[in-house]
Write an enzyme that holds these catalytic residues in place. Structure first.
Site, mmCIF file in Angstrom:
data_model
loop_
_atom_site.group_PDB
_atom_site.id
_atom_site.type_symbol
_atom_site.label_atom_id
_atom_site.label_comp_id
_atom_site.label_asym_id
_atom_site.label_seq_id
_atom_site.Cartn_x
_atom_site.Cartn_y
_atom_site.Cartn_z
ATOM 1 N N GLU A 160 0.807 -1.229 0.000
ATOM 2 C CA GLU A 160 0.000 0.000 0.000
ATOM 3 C C GLU A 160 0.835 1.272 0.000
ATOM 4 O O GLU A 160 1.684 1.477 0.871
ATOM 5 C CB GLU A 160 -0.940 0.009 1.207
ATOM 6 C CG GLU A 160 -1.859 1.217 1.228
ATOM 7 C CD GLU A 160 -2.990 1.094 2.235
ATOM 8 O OE1 GLU A 160 -3.662 2.110 2.493
ATOM 9 O OE2 GLU A 160 -3.213 -0.015 2.763
ATOM 10 N N LYS A 185 -8.583 -1.368 1.119
ATOM 11 C CA LYS A 185 -9.630 -1.746 2.064
ATOM 12 C C LYS A 185 -10.476 -2.829 1.427
ATOM 13 O O LYS A 185 -10.996 -2.653 0.327
ATOM 14 C CB LYS A 185 -10.524 -0.546 2.402
ATOM 15 C CG LYS A 185 -10.045 0.269 3.575
ATOM 16 C CD LYS A 185 -10.096 -0.567 4.810
ATOM 17 C CE LYS A 185 -9.577 0.122 6.026
ATOM 18 N NZ LYS A 185 -9.225 -0.838 7.052
#
Length: 397
Positions: free
Chosen positions: A209, A225
């Site tokens: 990420e 997410k």
């Protein structure tokens, strides 16, 4: 030991640099020339300390709209930058929560590297066999599930829309932890795979990420997410999940707001929304949010805007951090912070998920997930375990 401020640590001998984002062509020809360690108890603003320390050692990033140039023949190459979740909370002026279970690990590390023509030394062979003992969790599955219920109650009261809960586990070890952490950093899909170490501590990161980067003149963040097992059924389930999509979109909106604080007016945009990608044995949903930096934006102001990362805090961010401080039994240590590279011409920091740290004779690992009103406590406990399982197996060797 009483501390009165950040430590400027004596530079370590030359090693091959394994920091995420370091220029590939330079990694074997760098020597460490300056190092800063800061802990939350030292006081001051870690974002400002980092920017000033970098500038004092030839890496000036006080205006990200005017990048310098990376010259392999120049002295300075760039610097590794690590910022803990606790340091990120301090930049916002909010409580960092419970103390870190790995107190030897600093909350801010800046390591400046220069180019050299000397070949890196061959690392000495390990004299003690690596052995990892049993993991001990800082909360039981029942306590984790109860924390999920507490967040759902806070959502019902209107205190928050979403809160990310993170659990911790530690295992005793013998031997040198750095090869095990390097194995972690080499996991497939680890965009920010790398290691960093100092006196009495080491960390390894396999994060996919992007917390914040500057790419083609734009600020870029890529929140992740939504997680499912990396099977065809898991991918279909993730794409069809209204709960996961709602959780994801809330964080995208939060990241848009964070960037808007330091962006040129009207320049924030969502370039990609809810793209499903694979990390090891998991599918994960990722979006890309970008913006043009405001005139004169410096590194310190950017760090204050985006740290700690929205995908590991919740929305609204300050209210979510208050929930985290009240519910998580131990601090987040090396996890949920930032790790990457700052050079004259580049800025690329990953979010330290999928991250482990060695401190003394314990190896530490954190994992969790975002909680919304639709969260099922048992499913959230299972998701955190699924994220941690491949890392535990890899670290055991």
């Amino acid at each position: 030991m009483t501390r009165n401020g950040p430590d400027v640590v004596e530079a370590l001998p030359q090693v091959e640099v394994d920091t995420p984002g370091a220029p590939p062509g330079c990694r074997r020809r760098l020597v460490e020339t300056a190092r800063l360690h800061w802990s939350a108890t030292d006081g001051g603003d870690p974002a400002d300390l980092a920017q000033r320390f970098l500038a004092a050692h030839g890496v000036t990033r006080d205006d990200l709209t005017r990048p310098g140039r990376h010259d392999p023949d120049d002295a300075v190459c760039g610097a590794a930058l690590y910022l803990s979740a606790a340091a990120g909370a301090y930049t916002l002026g909010v409580s960092p929560g419970a103390p870190s279970p790995a107190p030897t690990l600093p909350d801010l590390v800046v390591v400046v590297y220069h180019h050299t023509d000397r070949p890196p030394p061959t690392p000495p062979p390990a004299h003690t066999r690596w052995r990892l003992g049993p993991w001990r969790d800082s909360w039981t599955p029942a306590a984790h599930a109860a924390a999920v219920d507490a967040v759902r109650a806070a959502i019902a009261r209107g205190d928050v829309y979403q809160t990310n809960l993170v659990g911790h586990a530690a295992a005793p070890y013998t031997g040198d932890p750095r090869p095990a952490l390097a194995r972690l950093a080499a996991l497939p899909g680890a965009r920010y795979g790398g290691t960093l170490h100092g006196p009495g501590w080491a960390l390894g990161c396999a994060s996919p990420e992007t917390l914040i980067a500057v790419e083609h003149g734009r600020l870029v963040t890529r929140p992740i997410k939504g997680t499912r097992p990396a099977t065809p059924a898991g991918r279909r389930e993730l794409l069809a999940s209204a709960k996961e999509r709602a959780e994801h979109v809330m964080i995208v909106d939060l990241e848009r707001n964070d960037l808007a604080r330091v962006a040129r007016t009207g320049s924030v945009r969502v370039d990609e929304l809810f793209a499903v990608r694979r990390w090891c044995d998991l599918w994960q949903a990722e979006s890309t949010v970008s913006a043009a930096p405001a005139d004169g934006l410096g590194l310190a102001d950017l760090l204050r805007a985006v740290c700690p990362g929205g995908s590991v805090t919740g929305a609204p961010k300050r209210a979510a951090l208050a929930q985290i401080a009240a519910l998580e039994p131990v601090g987040r240590g090396a996890s949920m912070g930032a790790l990457g590279w700052v050079g004259p011409d580049r800025l690329d920091l990953g979010l330290t998920i999928r991250t482990a740290a060695a401190d003394g004779d314990l190896l530490h690992l954190w994992a969790g997930g975002g909680i919304t009103w639709d969260s099922d406590p048992a499913a959230e406990v299972a998701e955190a375990a699924a994220k941690a399982a491949p890392i535990r197996a890899l670290l055991a060797g």
